[in-house]
Design an enzyme around this catalytic site. Structure first.
Site, PDB file in Angstrom:
ATOM      1  N   GLU A 112       0.878  -1.145  -0.210  1.00  0.00           N
ATOM      2  CA  GLU A 112       0.094  -0.001   0.167  1.00  0.00           C
ATOM      3  C   GLU A 112       0.946   1.246   0.003  1.00  0.00           C
ATOM      4  OE1 GLU A 112      -2.595  -0.370   3.476  1.00  0.00           O
ATOM      5  OE2 GLU A 112      -2.062  -2.159   3.282  1.00  0.00           O
ATOM      6  N   LYS A 114       2.163   4.687   1.590  1.00  0.00           N
ATOM      7  CA  LYS A 114       2.198   5.171   2.873  1.00  0.00           C
ATOM      8  C   LYS A 114       1.483   6.519   3.007  1.00  0.00           C
ATOM      9  CE  LYS A 114       5.028   5.356   7.030  1.00  0.00           C
ATOM     10  NZ  LYS A 114       4.984   6.650   7.714  1.00  0.00           N
ATOM     11  N   ASP A 116       0.570  10.142   4.282  1.00  0.00           N
ATOM     12  CA  ASP A 116       1.257  10.949   5.096  1.00  0.00           C
ATOM     13  C   ASP A 116       0.345  12.005   5.767  1.00  0.00           C
ATOM     14  OD1 ASP A 116       3.284  12.026   6.473  1.00  0.00           O
ATOM     15  OD2 ASP A 116       4.395  13.076   4.890  1.00  0.00           O
ATOM     16  N   TYR A 223      -6.294   1.712   6.239  1.00  0.00           N
ATOM     17  CA  TYR A 223      -5.171   1.143   5.954  1.00  0.00           C
ATOM     18  C   TYR A 223      -5.024  -0.365   6.934  1.00  0.00           C
ATOM     19  CZ  TYR A 223      -2.917   3.571   9.654  1.00  0.00           C
ATOM     20  OH  TYR A 223      -2.677   3.902  10.880  1.00  0.00           O
ATOM     21  N   LYS A 309      10.552   3.906   2.512  1.00  0.00           N
ATOM     22  CA  LYS A 309      10.760   5.485   2.343  1.00  0.00           C
ATOM     23  C   LYS A 309      11.159   5.843   0.850  1.00  0.00           C
ATOM     24  CE  LYS A 309       9.092   7.036   6.439  1.00  0.00           C
ATOM     25  NZ  LYS A 309       8.875   7.883   7.386  1.00  0.00           N
ATOM     26  N   CYS A 403      11.349  49.253   2.702  1.00  0.00           N
ATOM     27  CA  CYS A 403      10.612  48.625   1.711  1.00  0.00           C
ATOM     28  C   CYS A 403      10.989  48.799   0.344  1.00  0.00           C
ATOM     29  CB  CYS A 403       9.140  49.519   1.793  1.00  0.00           C
ATOM     30  SG  CYS A 403       7.924  48.793   0.522  1.00  0.00           S
ATOM     31  N   CYS A 406       8.781  51.362  -1.518  1.00  0.00           N
ATOM     32  CA  CYS A 406       8.398  52.826  -1.180  1.00  0.00           C
ATOM     33  C   CYS A 406       9.711  53.359  -0.250  1.00  0.00           C
ATOM     34  CB  CYS A 406       7.192  53.108  -0.546  1.00  0.00           C
ATOM     35  SG  CYS A 406       6.959  52.327   1.085  1.00  0.00           S
ATOM     36  N   CYS A 421       5.844  46.661   5.796  1.00  0.00           N
ATOM     37  CA  CYS A 421       5.815  48.099   5.545  1.00  0.00           C
ATOM     38  C   CYS A 421       4.763  48.774   5.927  1.00  0.00           C
ATOM     39  CB  CYS A 421       5.874  48.325   4.041  1.00  0.00           C
ATOM     40  SG  CYS A 421       5.676  49.927   3.432  1.00  0.00           S
ATOM     41  N   CYS A 427       2.364  53.368  -0.020  1.00  0.00           N
ATOM     42  CA  CYS A 427       3.005  52.271  -0.518  1.00  0.00           C
ATOM     43  C   CYS A 427       2.501  51.566  -2.182  1.00  0.00           C
ATOM     44  CB  CYS A 427       3.515  51.181   0.318  1.00  0.00           C
ATOM     45  SG  CYS A 427       4.525  49.920  -0.402  1.00  0.00           S
TER      46      CYS A 427
HETATM   47  P1  AMP Z   1       5.477   6.107  11.607  1.00  0.00           P
HETATM   48  O1  AMP Z   1       4.820   7.162  11.927  1.00  0.00           O
HETATM   49  O2  AMP Z   1       6.776   6.523  10.631  1.00  0.00           O
HETATM   50  O3  AMP Z   1       6.011   5.071  12.709  1.00  0.00           O
HETATM   51  O4  AMP Z   1       4.541   5.194  10.585  1.00  0.00           O
HETATM   52  C1  AMP Z   1       3.751   4.634  10.985  1.00  0.00           C
HETATM   53  C2  AMP Z   1       2.404   5.272  10.776  1.00  0.00           C
HETATM   54  O5  AMP Z   1       2.206   5.106   9.447  1.00  0.00           O
HETATM   55  C3  AMP Z   1       1.193   4.385  11.022  1.00  0.00           C
HETATM   56  O6  AMP Z   1       1.103   4.952  12.366  1.00  0.00           O
HETATM   57  C4  AMP Z   1       0.083   4.862  10.502  1.00  0.00           C
HETATM   58  O7  AMP Z   1      -0.485   6.133  10.820  1.00  0.00           O
HETATM   59  C5  AMP Z   1       0.808   5.399   8.985  1.00  0.00           C
HETATM   60  N1  AMP Z   1       0.511   4.965   7.785  1.00  0.00           N
HETATM   61  C6  AMP Z   1       0.403   5.551   6.564  1.00  0.00           C
HETATM   62  N2  AMP Z   1       0.017   4.757   5.733  1.00  0.00           N
HETATM   63  C7  AMP Z   1      -0.250   3.326   6.200  1.00  0.00           C
HETATM   64  C8  AMP Z   1      -0.338   2.114   5.573  1.00  0.00           C
HETATM   65  N3  AMP Z   1      -0.737   1.974   4.302  1.00  0.00           N
HETATM   66  N4  AMP Z   1      -0.285   1.007   6.504  1.00  0.00           N
HETATM   67  C9  AMP Z   1      -0.006   1.193   7.795  1.00  0.00           C
HETATM   68  N5  AMP Z   1       0.321   2.448   8.395  1.00  0.00           N
HETATM   69  C10 AMP Z   1       0.187   3.514   7.396  1.00  0.00           C
HETATM   70 ZN    ZN Z   2       6.250  50.147   0.913  1.00  0.00          ZN
END
Ligand code: AMP
Ligand code: ZN
Length: 665
Positions: A112, A114, A116, A223, A309, A403, A406, A421, A427
């Site tokens: 899957e 990851k 963010d 997930y 990563k 500035c 001006c 400014c 200005c």
């Molecule tokens: P880390 O924060 O680097 O320890 O990574 C773990 C976190 O990645 C987990 O707590 C999840 O919140 C997140 N995460 C994001 N995507 C996934 C995924 N596909 N499977 C499992 N965890 C995931």
């Molecule tokens: Zn200015």
């Protein structure tokens, strides 16, 4: 079951289905308007028949609950981290450990992306969402249920059976499009932009007002389903989760060997740039749930999963120079000019540096070799300097003191990250910026006028401020470069037509700092006329619901400035709308006409926002604090004792939600 109850249940079902089509499947089958009509119908029925209340009704999505202190909740099942890996060798080592642990090399994996964002643990009972808790330290997190309920892609009621009771985990993210729009709006309203989607997503969960969360285009990608053994594999469980309404990204894939895993990684390392959300890697999991059980956990992370990563999107370039841009509020933003370099599929020539502190922190010097990174933001940022490559005679960048436009001495107030400014009306960039804001789509929306034309008119000395627009004649415009008679006439006609734009938009167009669209609407509804607003003192302003110190101060500063008073007077003389047009208002009754009400606590039949809206719809005024002028205090659950005492002392009648309903129906 009564007809009414049946109707309510049916409406909720239909709305849930449309909600799922729109936010999870991304395939709407009705228009937004049709959806709103159905929702409104349900809202009206729910307000009228509170006995059929449902905390998971589609009407709850707009939020309105205020959480002062988020409750700490211990996770039933600990939320672990993931072990990280950065190379294919790392993954091979992991596979060897897994094979040894299981005593077999016949192992299937799932891959899957990851996601963010901020992790969340959702608990469902009998197909209904009952709670949402943040990860916290993994053992216990914050109860974020009220905020999470506003996220449209999270089902409040499931479409079918997964298990009776279960927990499901996912990542709350802010898609890039929504993030960038949010920042455009913030800059427009005079606020600092947010730095990245992830922090903004996790910050959103901590907001006290769930109605504010509802306005953010958050999403939730799932997930993991926790603690069950009905399905044999992780993949099948996720497929089923998708069927009952969860947003499980389609990228999930079963791999029969580590080589297939590598192919998945290589594919997404490229394709991730086309996604509308940020991903920092791939998560590889052992697919069999029985194997997962056998492998179990280390002190920190599951042995059955590992994150790979991606390398950050970085490029090396050279800092050529720094430009300083002046915004419409006078804020100075440094922008770096770089030697052009290829990064994440585009050629980068500029990078943002935010402010003076950032320059000092990075110890940036002209001609430095620097690293640029691109995340979800439109403009990439400088993340570091390669000091080894630094010329021996280089000197730290001296931040500008005056500035660039001006030449006024810049100011930096305590607590502000930026320099300003202070020459607000002298200005040129600020003057032009204010006119551009005035004519913009969400403000006066003047046809035929754009940023370039404003620049042209300003530089020709035809306009110095937005009031001057109304004195323009076609004959003055035609002689300008690239101006035909037709476009000149269009401009004048567009300006004339803007005199019918409603007061709340005019108020927004004035460009008072911190008075964005929503605040302008609030103020217009509350004060009704510009005169009442501009003569209101600080105390009166902060007594208005949702108006804080900073906004109140900015309004009084604006109103006390002679130049602004003259500008507004001129605009009035041209016929602009400076009063709320009651004939066009949405007010449904005058039962509460002129009455001041304060709302406090948590309500069961209304969300707080809906309650406030209902007060305004019936002609009442919502205030934030109790005074001798308050007519009623509507008390909900968990109302602060201080408010009650104050109301009792001043003899303000305290009424319940039900008593309020009886008043208006
Ligand atoms: P880390 O924060 O680097 O320890 O990574 C773990 C976190 O990645 C987990 O707590 C999840 O919140 C997140 N995460 C994001 N995507 C996934 C995924 N596909 N499977 C499992 N965890 C995931
Ligand atoms: Zn200015």
């Amino acid at each position: 079951m009564s007809d009414i109850q049946q109707k309510i249940i049916q409406l909720r079902k239909v709305l849930r289905e449309h909600n799922h089509n729109y936010y999870v499947l991304d395939a709407a089958t009705i228009s937004d308007y049709e959806f709103d009509v159905l929702l409104k119908e349900l809202e009206v029925l729910e307000a009228k028949y509170p006995e059929f209340d449902d905390p998971n009704s589609p009407t709850q999505r707009v939020g309105g609950t205020i959480t002062k202190d988020f409750q700490t909740i211990t996770h039933k099942n600990r939320m672990y981290s993931l072990a990280n890996s950065y190379s294919k060798e790392d993954l091979q080592d992991w596979e060897t450990r897994v094979q040894k642990g299981l005593g077999t090399d016949d192992i299937q994996y799932t891959c899957e992306l990851k996601y963010d964002g901020a992790s969340i643990n959702l608990t469902y009972k009998n197909g209904q969402l009952v709670s949402a808790v943040t990860r916290g330290d993994g053992f216990q997190g914050d109860d974020a249920t009220a905020n999470v309920k506003t996220i449209r892609s999270i089902p409040l009621v499931l479409k079918g059976l997964l298990f009776d009771d279960f927990e499901i985990r996912g990542e709350i993210i802010l898609p890039l499009k929504g993030f960038n729009q949010l920042n455009i709006d913030r800059i427009e309203d005079g606020f600092e932009p947010y730095s990245n989607p992830r922090n903004t997503a996790s910050g959103s969960l901590k907001l006290q007002d769930s109605a504010a969360v509802a306005k953010r285009p958050l999403d939730c990608l799932l997930y993991q389903v926790v603690g069950n053994s009905e399905y044999e594999t992780h993949f099948n469980t996720m497929e089923q989760a998708r069927k009952v309404g969860f947003k499980v990204p389609k990228a999930i894939q079963v791999c029969n060997s580590l080589n297939e895993v590598f192919e998945f990684i290589d594919k997404w390392d490229i394709q991730r740039h086309q996604l509308d959300y940020e991903t920092d890697g791939v998560v590889i999991k052992v697919n069999s749930l029985q194997y997962q059980d056998e492998l179990a956990y280390t002190a920190k992370a599951p042995r059955w999963a590992i994150a790979y990563k991606f390398k950050a999107e970085q490029a090396i370039s050279k800092l050529l120079s720094i430009d300083y841009q002046v915004g419409r509020t006078g804020a100075i933003t440094p922008v770096a000019n770089l030697e052009p370099v290829q990064l994440a599929g585009t050629i980068v020539k500029r990078a943002s540096i935010h402010n003076a502190d950032q320059i000092a922190k990075l110890d940036l010097r002209i001609n430095d070799t620097i690293f640029v990174e691109k995340g979800g933001e439109i403009i990439p940022k400088i993340v570091g300097v390669d000091t080894d490559k630094r010329p021996a005679d280089s000197k730290p960048v001296q931040y500008i003191t005056h500035c660039p436009d001006c030449n006024t001495l810049l100011e930096r107030k305590e607590g502000d990250a930026k320099h300003y400014c202070p020459n607000t009306y002298g200005c040129p960039t600020q003057n032009k910026g204010r006119i551009e804001h005035f004519i913009s789509r969400k403000a006066m929306n003047i046809d035929g006028l754009g940023g370039e034309t404003v620049e042209l008119l300003y530089d020709a000395g035809l306009i110095q401020n937005y009031a001057d627009l109304y004195d323009l004649r076609a004959g003055q415009i035609v002689p300008l470069e690239r101006m035909a008679e037709k476009s000149a006439k269009n401009i004048v006609a567009g300006v004339r037509a803007s005199t019918s734009i409603p007061f709340e938009k005019v108020l927004y167009a004035l460009g008072i700092r911190y008075v964005g669209e929503t605040v302008a609407k609030k103020l217009a509804r509350h004060f009704k006329t510009i005169d009442k607003l501009m003569t209101a003192d600080f105390e009166t302003l902060i007594a208005v619901d949702e108006i804080g110190d900073r906004i109140a101060q900015s309004i009084t500063d604006f109103s006390n400035d002679l130049l602004n008073i003259q500008l507004v007077d001129r605009l009035k003389s041209y016929g602009l709308q400076f009063e709320v047009d009651e004939s066009k208002s949405t007010v449904q009754s005058a039962i509460l006409q002129g009455k001041k009400l304060v709302v406090s606590g948590v309500f069961t039949k209304f969300s707080r926002n809906k309650l406030k809206q209902s007060i305004e719809d019936n002609g009442g005024i919502v205030s934030s604090s109790i005074s001798s002028k308050t007519d009623y205090l509507i008390a909900g659950d968990k109302m602060g004792p201080a408010k009650r005492t104050k109301a009792e002392k001043l003899g303000v009648p305290i009424i319940s939600e039900d008593e309020y309903l009886r008043m208006i129906f």
